[in-house]
Design a protein around this motif. Sequence first.
Motif, short mmCIF file in Angstrom:
data_model
loop_
_atom_site.label_atom_id
_atom_site.label_comp_id
_atom_site.label_asym_id
_atom_site.label_seq_id
_atom_site.Cartn_x
_atom_site.Cartn_y
_atom_site.Cartn_z
N GLU A 1 -6.08 0.74 -4.37
CA GLU A 1 -6.11 0.82 -2.90
C GLU A 1 -4.65 0.59 -2.24
N TRP A 2 -3.65 0.38 -3.03
CA TRP A 2 -2.20 0.02 -2.38
C TRP A 2 -1.70 1.39 -2.57
N GLY A 3 -0.59 1.70 -1.74
CA GLY A 3 0.04 2.91 -1.62
C GLY A 3 -0.61 4.00 -1.34
N LEU A 4 0.49 5.16 -1.71
CA LEU A 4 0.03 6.59 -1.74
C LEU A 4 -0.02 7.38 -2.90
N ALA A 5 -1.02 7.89 -3.31
CA ALA A 5 -1.08 8.69 -4.46
C ALA A 5 -0.15 9.95 -4.57
N GLN A 6 0.43 10.04 -5.53
CA GLN A 6 1.54 11.10 -5.62
C GLN A 6 1.04 11.98 -6.78
N GLN A 7 1.45 13.21 -6.91
CA GLN A 7 1.20 14.03 -8.16
C GLN A 7 1.61 13.29 -9.40
N TYR A 8 2.42 12.31 -9.52
CA TYR A 8 2.45 11.64 -10.51
C TYR A 8 2.88 9.95 -10.02
N GLY A 9 1.83 9.22 -10.23
CA GLY A 9 2.06 7.66 -10.00
C GLY A 9 1.75 7.41 -8.39
N ARG A 10 2.10 6.25 -8.05
CA ARG A 10 1.80 5.86 -6.60
C ARG A 10 3.05 5.22 -5.91
N GLN A 11 2.99 5.55 -4.68
CA GLN A 11 4.36 4.90 -3.92
C GLN A 11 4.04 4.14 -2.90
N VAL A 12 4.34 2.81 -2.73
CA VAL A 12 4.43 1.91 -1.59
C VAL A 12 5.61 2.27 -0.72
N LEU A 13 5.19 2.45 0.46
CA LEU A 13 6.37 2.56 1.67
C LEU A 13 6.55 1.25 2.32
N PRO A 14 7.68 0.90 2.67
CA PRO A 14 7.98 -0.37 3.30
C PRO A 14 7.03 -0.61 4.47
N GLY A 15 6.68 -1.65 4.43
CA GLY A 15 5.44 -2.41 5.38
C GLY A 15 4.10 -2.06 5.13
N MET A 16 3.84 -1.17 4.03
CA MET A 16 2.32 -1.01 3.82
C MET A 16 1.74 -2.38 3.26
N ASP A 17 0.77 -3.00 3.69
CA ASP A 17 0.13 -4.10 3.55
C ASP A 17 1.22 -5.27 3.28
N ALA A 18 2.25 -5.25 4.14
CA ALA A 18 3.24 -6.09 4.22
C ALA A 18 4.20 -6.00 2.87
N MET A 19 4.31 -4.86 2.31
CA MET A 19 5.18 -4.94 0.87
C MET A 19 6.26 -4.22 1.17
N ASP A 20 7.20 -4.12 0.08
CA ASP A 20 8.39 -3.59 0.01
C ASP A 20 8.18 -2.09 -0.39
N GLY A 21 9.00 -1.34 -0.44
CA GLY A 21 9.03 -0.05 -0.75
C GLY A 21 9.08 0.05 -2.39
N PHE A 22 8.11 0.75 -3.02
CA PHE A 22 7.97 0.48 -4.63
C PHE A 22 7.54 1.77 -5.23
N TYR A 23 7.78 2.30 -6.23
CA TYR A 23 7.05 3.38 -7.04
C TYR A 23 6.68 3.01 -8.38
N TYR B 1 6.93 2.98 -15.54
CA TYR B 1 8.57 3.20 -14.76
C TYR B 1 8.27 2.74 -13.46
N ALA B 2 9.09 1.89 -12.94
CA ALA B 2 9.17 1.53 -11.74
C ALA B 2 10.54 1.39 -11.10
N THR B 3 10.65 1.68 -9.68
CA THR B 3 11.72 1.38 -8.97
C THR B 3 11.35 1.09 -7.73
N CYS B 4 12.35 0.47 -6.97
CA CYS B 4 12.25 -0.13 -5.48
C CYS B 4 12.95 0.94 -4.83
N SER B 5 12.56 2.08 -4.90
CA SER B 5 13.13 3.14 -4.04
C SER B 5 12.12 3.93 -3.69
N ILE B 6 12.40 4.59 -2.55
CA ILE B 6 11.46 5.28 -1.82
C ILE B 6 11.75 6.84 -1.93
#
Length: 428
Positions: A399-421, A367-372
């Motif tokens: 190594e990418w993003g932030l660990a959540q209770q379920y899945g991982r979240q990338v916030l905009p700008g992390m390692d030059a990436m878009d926000g993604f879950y 499951y993926a979204t480009c939402s934060i």
Amino acid sequence: MSQRNPRATAALLLQRVIYDGTSLSQLLSDNDDSIDPLVKDLCFGTLRWHERLSAILDQLLTKSLKTKDKDIECLLRVGLYQVLYQNTPEYAAVNETVAAVKGLRKSWAVKFVNGVLRTFLRRKESLVHQIQEIETARYAHPKWLIESIKQAWPEQWESVLEEANLRAPMTLRVNLSQNTREEYQASLQAEDIESTLHPTVESALILERPMSVFELPGFNEGYVSVQDAAAQIAASLVQAETGMRVLDACAAPGGKTGHMLEHTAGLDMVAIDNTETRLIRIGENLERLGLEATIILGDANEPSDWAQQGFDRILLDAPCSATGVIRRHPDIKVLRWEEDIAQLHEQQSSILRSMWNILKPGGRLVYATCSILPAENEDIIAAFLAATPEVVIKPIEAEWGLAQQYGRQVLPGMDAMDGFYYAVLEKQ
């Protein structure tokens, strides 16, 4: 539209976005041959700083313009953007904006536009200082979105908003079935194109400066595609194996479809989307890459004949608010409303249930979204887990993003990436 003054063209496009709710990407695509780079820059930039420009206009205009004259208001936004963000000499910005009035065929507005912009120049310093006291202007985001991001990311909210106002880098996906990333980087270097290796995504290269794809060596031969690094993570999470039947739901424009096929040879790949024009884009992208998939006009919410055999792997890149890609699509700031999020939540939950029903036992769904926003991400997965006993949530060790209770979240700008879950679900 091609013969019109570029500032007048930009004003008319902005009017369609701001007051008619039309996507800027759609408008630019519809008029692709006639839109020059200046028009694109004026539209993107004016929408990126929409809240600030609106706050300044509120100070300059004694009353709102009539609905039929919103094109003039949008032209004023263009003029203000040029002065504040384009480093256009002030006299030139005023003169060019006033000249554009003729392109809108409203001769009465010549003196009006000239007067408003010259008043702005006289009061520029005090006005810019004054609007910094307005939170929406300071962060250049609508109030509902600022509040939502504060609530979701209390430690990172300011950096999230700041990153969303920056221009996104141009990131490439190297076709690793054709070249190593280092080999392709060397071919760029030979053309004096500077790039850096992405730190956590093995197929990604970040260009020092954006350019036409046709300047990229081997683009037409399928050696490389343009895709943000966060979106490139999907293929490795799917973990497809040769011979598997794989579904890319909501697949257009086909970037992830192509990447999964590059990543793993011999897949029985099905790509669906619910819009015929978007299906054409999938076909074009796969043709350039020399790859094949079964492309079907279908609704992920209502699986039909194409789903009867079931799937070993499903990538569900769900329709979402796109709040993680605002830096690429600044029109999201004016097109999205707070009430959209609850509607999207219902749609996402429904599609997830539909996709789960056609996943084979032992299969994996990403499951993926480009939402934060958690309402579209973690909240969806939490509710689905509570209601579905045969779901196993697979931790994502990365190594990418932030660990959540379920899945991982990338916030905009992390390692030059878009926000993604991302979340990975397996069916027992």
